[in-house]
Motif scaffolding. Structure first.
Motif, short mmCIF file in Angstrom:
data_model
loop_
_atom_site.label_atom_id
_atom_site.label_comp_id
_atom_site.label_asym_id
_atom_site.label_seq_id
_atom_site.Cartn_x
_atom_site.Cartn_y
_atom_site.Cartn_z
N LEU A 121 0.83 -1.21 0.00
CA LEU A 121 0.00 0.00 0.00
C LEU A 121 0.86 1.26 0.00
O LEU A 121 0.54 2.23 -0.68
N LEU A 166 -4.00 -1.55 -9.63
CA LEU A 166 -2.84 -1.99 -8.86
C LEU A 166 -2.51 -3.44 -9.23
O LEU A 166 -3.33 -4.34 -9.08
N VAL A 208 -7.38 -2.76 -3.81
CA VAL A 208 -6.86 -1.88 -2.76
C VAL A 208 -7.76 -1.88 -1.54
O VAL A 208 -7.31 -1.98 -0.39
#
Length: 497
Positions: A279, A423, A433
């Motif tokens: 992250l 991502l 996410v």
């Protein structure tokens, strides 16, 4: 009051402000009162000297100067607010006209944030490392834990790499002893490449009671940097014994009964760390990807301030470590020019990133809730290792609340960017996410006590005014952007016609 704005560069403007003299009357009255308290004139108590006598003995010019100095901050603030300018830093102010009882005028040059729109950021692709926790990484972490519970055992042999030798060190320059370079009973890990160059080679092969002399530069004290004859004497040689990775060790080092339970806990914690790192990397890379799509001019003064801040922080860290900047550059194998270029590039990127996040907060009409400010205060206090009440007092006394609001807003803007990126991992897996965040939120949390929550709430309440002021700034920026767009549309319409 009349204000004209001249754009000197895309990031710097010049305000020309004309003020009717009668608007200075409150400031003149205040100036007379202030000077009246300072002067000593026979027959009048301090603070009771009439204005005419102040003009006579001190001079009207001194009164005008005092009044102007008092009025300038407010007048400048009104001019900035009237023209809806997002200023950066302090202005360069010059009084251009001061006619007694007639007119007062001044100019102010100041850096401003450039006007721009953040482009579409939906679907930006970001690649992060795989969140893989290997058996080797688990074993390495477990070995580090075993290191903490290791013991040292004396051996009757010469020192080898990895041993711990208890040593005495003495130094001489031209036959004269250097007292502040001497030490005794120092536990040294052989092969750790200590500060004294040549120490490892000298200690290796020595047994207890043996000495060796070699030449090296002193690294501390009054004669640091000079060549000295250094003598090292070994008192004892010890080896490190690590405890076995078994159930007994698990009970000693943790709350678990078996080594397998401890090993599984290590794996779980490492997995959480990897997810957190994913992250963190996603945030950094998402902002980098967005910045590549934005071209804006940057104020030189603002970039220089960031450069100065980074150098100041580096020098403080080096001082604490007992190093100089030259030592650091040598370790990094960089010249001063190369390092300065890196610092300036990083500073410019940081300033640009701040501008983009600020503008995104304006465009998306982001705000800051009291709960978010409370959470920020508690989290920062935990990271700093101080009581939330102590941090709260510091922030309040040092007028840091507006900075907190800005920091939280930028973080929210960055989170918004990350939520819209695609991502992926290096192996090609697409990550969710929000799912990762939920997984992490389900891990260990620290609850704040009622006193902490109340203290944080007080900060949030105190920051409400700062938040409202920022909201006013954002509203002004939105209106200014709308006007700029309308003006651009007019120009484009004229071209089309």
């Amino acid at each position: 009051m009349k204000t004209d704005v001249e754009e000197l560069t895309p990031t710097r403007v010049k305000l020309t402000v004309e003020v009717p003299f009668d608007e200075l009357k409150p400031n003149l009255d205040k100036a007379y009162q202030e000077i009246s308290r300072q002067v000593r004139i026979k027959g009048f108590r301090p603070g009771k000297v009439p204005a005419r006598l102040i003009d006579q003995y001190v001079g009207r010019g001194a009164v005008l100067q005092e009044a102007v100095n008092d009025a300038l901050p407010e007048l400048y603030g009104r001019a900035v607010e009237e023209k809806e300018i997002f200023v950066l830093g302090q202005p360069d102010v010059e009084v251009t006209e001061l006619d007694d009882n007639e007119k007062f005028a001044f100019t102010a040059e100041v850096d401003i944030r450039p006007k721009f729109e953040v482009p579409d950021y939906d679907g930006l692709e970001v690649v992060v490392e795989d969140a893989e926790v290997t058996d080797e990484k688990v074993a390495e972490t477990l070995d580090s834990l075993r290191e903490r519970f290791a013991s040292l055992t004396t051996v009757e042999r010469a020192a080898e790499k990895g041993d711990f030798a208890t040593i005495d060190i003495a130094a001489e320059i031209d036959g004269e002893s250097v007292e502040d370079a001497a030490t005794s009973g120092y536990s040294y890990e052989v092969g750790s490449e200590g500060a004294i160059e040549g120490l490892d080679e000298a200690v290796t092969g020595l047994s207890a009671g043996e000495s060796k002399t070699f030449t090296s530069k002193l690294v501390g004290g009054e004669r640091a940097g000079e060549d000295a004859e250094i003598t090292v004497t070994v008192q004892s040689v010890k080896v490190k014994d690590l405890p076995e990775a078994d159930d007994e060790f698990a009970q000693l080092a943790s709350e678990f009964d078996t080594i397998e339970e401890l090993r599984e806990d290590v794996r779980t914690r490492l997995g959480r760390q990897v997810r957190l790192q994913q992250l963190s990397d996603a945030r950094d890379k998402a902002l980098e990807a967005l910045l590549e799509k934005v071209e804006i001019p940057l104020p030189d003064a603002v970039v220089q301030q960031e450069v100065d801040r980074r150098y100041q922080q580096l020098d403080q860290q080096l001082q604490m470590a007992g190093m100089t900047r030259q030592d650091y550059l040598k370790d990094e194998e960089k010249t001063e020019e190369e390092f300065d270029r890196e610092v300036r590039d990083a500073s410019a990127l940081a300033v640009k990133g701040g501008f983009v996040l600020d503008q995104l907060a304006v465009q998306e009409e982001l705000g800051v809730e009291n709960e978010e400010l409370s959470e920020y205060v508690v989290t920062q206090a935990m990271q700093m290792g101080v009581a939330p009440q102590q941090l709260a007092q510091y922030l309040t006394e040092n007028n840091q609340l507006p900075a907190i609001v800005s920091e939280v807003l930028r973080s929210k803007a960055l989170n918004l960017i990350v939520e819209h990126v695609t991502l992926k991992t290096e192996s090609g897996e697409t990550l969710d996410v929000e799912a990762i965040q939920r997984e992490l939120d389900g891990g260990e949390t620290v609850e704040a006590g009622e006193d902490v929550a109340e203290e944080a709430q007080e900060i949030a309440d105190a920051a409400a005014d700062a938040d409202a002021a920022d909201e006013a700034d954002r509203e002004e920026a939105r209106e200014a952007n709308a006007e700029a767009e309308a003006e651009a549309d007019k120009k484009d319409g004229g071209k089309d016609a």
